[in-house]
Design an enzyme around this catalytic site. Structure first.
Site, PDB file in Angstrom:
ATOM      1  N   ASP A 134       1.033  -1.478   0.027  1.00  0.00           N
ATOM      2  CA  ASP A 134      -0.078   0.186  -0.165  1.00  0.00           C
ATOM      3  C   ASP A 134       1.015   1.208   0.104  1.00  0.00           C
ATOM      4  OD1 ASP A 134      -2.387   1.639   0.134  1.00  0.00           O
ATOM      5  OD2 ASP A 134      -3.183   0.605   1.628  1.00  0.00           O
TER       6      ASP A 134
HETATM    7  C1  BGC Z   1      -5.258   2.978   0.315  1.00  0.00           C
HETATM    8  C2  BGC Z   1      -5.195   2.053  -1.164  1.00  0.00           C
HETATM    9  C3  BGC Z   1      -5.228   2.456  -2.257  1.00  0.00           C
HETATM   10  C4  BGC Z   1      -3.881   3.446  -2.568  1.00  0.00           C
HETATM   11  C5  BGC Z   1      -3.747   3.965  -3.798  1.00  0.00           C
HETATM   12  C6  BGC Z   1      -3.965   3.874  -0.044  1.00  0.00           C
HETATM   13  O1  BGC Z   1      -3.762   4.991   0.824  1.00  0.00           O
HETATM   14  O2  BGC Z   1      -5.146   2.497   1.267  1.00  0.00           O
HETATM   15  O3  BGC Z   1      -6.749   1.357  -0.766  1.00  0.00           O
HETATM   16  O4  BGC Z   1      -5.449   1.696  -3.367  1.00  0.00           O
HETATM   17  O5  BGC Z   1      -3.789   4.404  -1.408  1.00  0.00           O
HETATM   18  O6  BGC Z   1      -4.547   4.993  -4.161  1.00  0.00           O
END
Ligand code: BGC
Length: 752
Positions: free
Chosen positions: A282
Site C-alpha cells: 500500500d
Molecule cells: C489506500 C489504498 C489505495 C492506495 C492507492 C492507499 O492510501 O489504502 O486502498 O489503493 O492508497 O490509491
C-alpha cells in the site's frame, strides 16, 4: 486441505478455467529477465504516482532509465490517457529494454459512472449485479488508459467507527467472499487483457479492518482462528477467481506490518493457495515498517518486505535506494529479486500491456456513461437501499398534495458520489430533489429546503465537506443564513402532508482516514429531525452515509426510514421509485446497525461465550438496532417452521416454506444460518451465514427453499488452513435476518 477450487465450489461459484486466463509466455519473461540490469529489475518493482504534466515530465526521466515499472494514474479523466501514452512512449522508445509500464488506479465503485459504495452494493445480496457493476467500471477504467484497478477490497467490516467499512462488502465472510469473487470476474472477465477489462487487486491483505478502536492505520489484533475464518475467505475466493494482484495492508498484527508478513504473503497466499500473481504494497507502507518499530531502517524495511513476498513498492522508494547495496553485500539473494520481477512481468503480460501498450484518448468518451452503465447504476442504487422502518407511510400515496423535502442531502449532487467516486461528476448525479420533481404526480407540490448544514459551523469557521474546518470571516453571515434556512424548512414542514428528510454524514467522513468516534448524524441534523418530528406530520427519513450510524432516535421519531448509503449517480431516481412504490425495496443490511455508540464493535457473528445470557450492558441490551440481513419491503413474508430431511442419495437438507402473506408482490432473502455447538478448535461464532436465496413471490404465493447440510455448510478452517467438518451437534435455521429464527438441532454422525 481446502484448495481454492474447492472453496469456489463451496461458495457455489463457477470455476474460471485456467485456460480462460491467457497463458503467460515464460520464455518472454525469462528472456527479459536475463537481459535486465539489477537497477532495471528493481525499477520493475517500483511504482510512482502521476497527476500533473510536471509529474509526467519528472517521471519520464526515471522511465527512460528503467527506474519505474508502474504508475498510479490519478490524473483527471481527460488527461489520464494522454499521460499514459506519453510515459508509455518513453518506456517503449527510449528505455533500454522497452518494457511497457502498467498503470493502476482506484476504481472502487465506478470510474465515470459512479455506483453505490461497496457497502451499499453488498446490500443487494446479488453477486451477479456486483459482477455487472464492476464490468461497467472495468470498461470505463480501461478506456481511460488504466490497466489495473486497486479493487475489490476484501476486508471484513468489524467496527463501524472505521471509515473504510464503506469500502467493504460488510461483516459476513461468506457474503464478502462471494462478492469479492464476483468483483474479480466483473473486472477481469475471462481475460483481463481484453479491451473492456482490467486486472483486479485483492486488498488490504490482511486483517486491516480489525483496527483497534476503529481508528484507521492502527494496530490490529487478529487471532489465528479469526484470521482463517473471518479475514481470509474473501481473499481466498478472490485468488480462486483469478485475481492478478494482491495489495498488502497498512496494518500490523502481532507487531508484524502486513507488508512484511511472510506467513500471510508467502506461506498462505502462495504456498497454500497457489497464488501466482504479484503483490503490491500500500501507499508508502514499505517505509512505514520503520514507524511500526519493526524495521530498523530503510534497508531493513525493503529487505523485510521483499523477503516476505511483497513484490512491488508503492510510492516510497526504499527498494531503489537500498536493494543494490544489500544485494552486493549478500544480505539478499538475487533469486528473490528475480522471482519478484518475474511475477510483475507475468502480471503485465496478463493485463495486456505488452500487447496493447497505448490507449486511444477518445476511447473513454465513447464508453463513458453508456446507457447500460447508467441503467446498471440505477439498478444497483435501487437494490442497495434498505427500508428499515415503515408504519404504512410508504409507498407515498398519490393523494399527498404537498411534500416537503428537507435536509442538506436533498439536493447535494457531490455528496451522493461516496468515498471513492472515481471520476464521477456531480453534474451527472440525479439528486433526490431532481428525481422527485420528475416523478411527482402532477397534483403534488414539492418544497425543497436545505434545513441545516451537514457539519456544524461556528463563528468565523466553516466546515469543508472533507471534514476539515477552515477559518472563514464570512461565517457570521452564514449564521444568519442558517437561522433563516432552519425556519424556512420548518415552515415548509408545517404546510406539508408528508415530510421527507434527507440527512446523513458527509462522504468525506467515511472511507480512508475518516474514522469517527460518534456515529450520529453530523452537525445539527438530529435537532432538525426532532423539530420536523415535532410538527406531527408523517416523517420519512432517508439516511445517506458510508457506515451504519446510530439511528435509534431517528427510527423512533420517523414513520419510515430508508438507508441509502452514498448511492452514486443514480441514487435520486432509485429512491424516487422506491418511495412511490414503482419498485419494491429489496436491500438487506450487510452490517449490523448499533443502538448506541457504546455497543461498537458489534457484529452478528461474534464468538460464543461462557455466559451467553449475561453479556448485556447495565444500561442497554447487546442487541443491535437493526440486525445483519434485515430489510423490509412493501409486503409481508411468513417463514414456516424449518425441517430437516435426508434424501437417500445426498446430504441432508434444511428446508422451509416461505409465503408472501401481504398484498403486493415482493422479495425476501432467505438466509441460512448455522451454529456449531461444539468445536474442537475453539468457539465458533454464535451463528454464521452459509447460504441465501432470494425469492420473488406474488401475493399468496409460497415456495420451499432448501439448503444442503454438507461440508460447505458445516465446516470451518483450522489454524493450519485445513477445512474440517467435525461430527457432532449443530443448529441450523432459515430466517429473514440474523436477529430471528428458531434453530433446529441437527446431529452429524460422521465426518463429511
Ligand atoms: C489506500 C489504498 C489505495 C492506495 C492507492 C492507499 O492510501 O489504502 O486502498 O489503493 O492508497 O490509491
Amino acid at each position: 486441505m481446502l484448495r481454492p477450487a474447492q472453496l469456489l465450489l463451496m461458495l457455489g461459484l463457477p470455476l474460471i478455467s485456467p485456460a480462460a486466463i491467457p497463458p503467460v509466455d515464460e520464455t518472454q519473461v525469462n528472456d527479459l529477465l536475463a537481459r535486465m540490469t539489477q537497477a532495471e529489475k528493481i525499477g520493475q518493482l517500483s511504482q510512482g504516482v502521476i497527476n500533473t504534466p510536471e509529474e509526467v515530465a519528472a517521471a519520464s526521466l526515471l522511465v527512460r532509465e528503467g527506474r519505474r515499472g508502474s504508475f498510479i494514474l490519478s490524473a483527471s479523466a481527460e488527461q489520464a490517457a494522454t499521460f499514459r501514452n506519453q510515459l508509455q512512449k518513453v518506456a517503449l522508445e527510449q528505455s533500454r529494454l522497452r518494457v511497457p509500464l502498467i498503470f493502476g488506479y482506484d476504481a472502487i465503485h465506478g470510474y465515470r459512472t459512479t455506483f453505490p459504495i461497496p457497502l451499499g452494493l453488498a446490500a443487494a445480496w446479488d453477486a451477479a449485479l456486483v459482477e455487472r457493476a464492476q464490468a461497467v467500471s472495468a470498461r470505463e477504467t480501461r478506456a481511460a488508459g488504466i490497466d489495473w484497478t486497486f479493487a475489490p477490497m476484501c476486508d471484513l467490516a468489524r467496527d463501524p467507527r472505521w471509515g473504510r467499512v464503506a469500502e467493504t462488502f460488510g461483516e459476513d465472510p461468506y457474503l464478502g467472499a462471494r462478492l469479492a469473487a464476483a468483483s474479480v470476474r466483473g473486472f477481469q472477465g475471462d481475460n483481463p487483457a481484453a479491451p473492456d477489462r482490467v486486472a483486479a487487486t485483492l486488498k488490504h491483505y490482511v486483517g486491516y479492518s480489525a483496527t483497534v478502536g476503529g481508528r484507521d492505520y492502527n494496530a490490529t489484533d487478529v487471532t489465528p482462528f479469526s484470521l482463517r475464518n473471518a479475514h481470509l475467505p474473501a481473499f481466498q475466493a478472490g485468488v480462486a477467481a483469478g485475481a492478478l494482484s494482491v495489495m498488502s495492508g497498512f496494518n500490523a498484527t502481532d507487531g508484524i506490518p502486513a507488508v512484511a508478513d511472510h506467513h500471510a504473503l508467502t506461506n498462505i497466499l502462495r504456498g497454500e493457495w497457489g497464488f501466482n500473481g504479484f503483490v503490491v504494497s500500500d501507499w508508502t507502507s514499505v517505509e512505514e515498517a520503520i514507524a511500526w518499530g519493526y524495521a530498523a531502517d530503510r534497508a531493513a524495511a525493503a529487505r523485510l518486505a521483499l523477503t516476505a513476498g511483497n513484490d512491488m513498492e508503492m510510492v516510497s522508494t526504499t527498494f531503489e535506494e537500498t536493494l543494490p547495496a544489500q544485494l552486493a553485500r549478500g544480505d539478499l539473494s538475487p533469486a528473490l529479486l528475480d522471482e519478484a520481477v518475474r511475477r510483475v512481468l507475468r502480471g503485465k503480460l496478463r493485463a495486456g500491456v505488452f500487447a496493447q501498450p497505448y490507449t486511444d484518448p477518445a476511447a473513454l468518451d465513447r464508453v463513458a456513461l453508456a446507457p447500460d452503465a447508467l441503467a446498471t447504476a440505477r439498478e444497483a442504487a435501487a437494490r442497495s437501499i434498505v427500508l428499515l422502518k415503515n408504519n404504512g407511510t410508504l409507498p407515498l400515496a398519490a393523494t399527498a398534495r404537498r411534500i416537503a423535502l428537507i435536509g442538506p442531502l436533498a439536493d447535494d449532487a457531490g455528496e451522493m458520489l461516496g468515498t471513492w467516486p472515481g471520476h464521477g461528476r456531480p453534474g451527472d448525479v440525479v439528486t433526490l430533489a431532481a428525481a422527485l420533481r420528475q416523478r411527482l404526480p402532477a397534483s403534488t407540490r414539492l418544497d425543497v429546503e436545505f434545513g441545516c448544514e451537514l457539519l456544524e459551523t461556528g463563528p468565523r469557521t466553516r466546515a469543508l465537506t472533507d471534514g476539515s474546518i477552515v477559518s472563514d470571516p464570512a461565517a457570521e453571515v452564514d449564521a444568519a443564513k442558517a437561522k433563516k434556512r432552519w425556519s424556512s424548512a420548518l415552515a415548509a414542514a408545517r404546510r406539508a402532508d408528508v415530510i421527507i428528510a434527507a440527512v446523513g454524514e458527509p462522504r468525506g467522513w467515511s472511507g480512508e482516514n475518516a474514522s469517527r468516534a460518534e456515529l450520529d448524524l453530523t452537525g445539527r441534523q438530529s435537532g432538525l429531525l426532532a423539530a420536523l418530528a415535532a410538527t406531527g406530520k408523517p416523517l420519512v427519513v432517508v439516511v445517506f452515509s458510508g457506515r451504519p450510524l446510530v439511528l435509534t432516535n431517528v427510527a423512533a421519531q420517523s414513520q419510515a426510514l430508508l438507508q441509502a448509503w452514498h448511492p452514486g449517480l443514480q441514487g435520486g431516481p432509485a429512491l424516487a421509485a422506491l418511495l412511490y412504490g414503482d419498485q419494491e425495496p429489496t436491500g438487506r443490511l450487510p452490517i449490523s446497525f448499533p443502538r448506541a455508540n457504546g455497543q461498537v464493535p458489534i457484529y452478528y457473528n461474534h464468538a460464543m461465550t461462557g455466559r451467553p445470557t449475561m453479556v448485556d450492558y447495565r444500561d442497554l441490551t447487546r442487541a443491535p438496532l437493526f440486525p445483519f440481513g434485515f430489510g423490509l419491503g412493501y409486503t409481508e413474508f411468513t417463514y414456516g417452521a424449518a425441517e430437516i430431511s435426508t434424501p437417500p442419495d445426498g446430504p441432508a437438507v434444511a428446508r422451509t416454506i416461505i409465503t408472501n402473506t401481504g398484498k403486493r408482490p415482493g422479495q425476501t432473502v432467505a438466509q441460512f444460518y448455522v451454529r456449531d455447538v461444539a468445536c474442537s478448535v475453539g468457539a465458533r461464532p454464535v451463528q454464521e451465514l452459509r447460504g441465501w436465496e432470494t425469492l420473488t413471490l406474488a401475493p399468496g404465493e409460497s415456495r420451499t427453499v432448501s439448503f444442503p447440510l454438507d461440508s460447505a455448510a458445516l465446516g470451518f478452517t483450522d489454524r493450519q488452513g485445513r477445512w474440517l467438518v467435525e461430527p457432532g451437534d449443530f443448529q441450523v435455521w432459515i430466517a429473514p435476518h440474523a436477529g430471528t429464527g428458531t434453530p433446529l438441532p441437527y446431529r452429524l454422525e460422521k465426518a463429511l
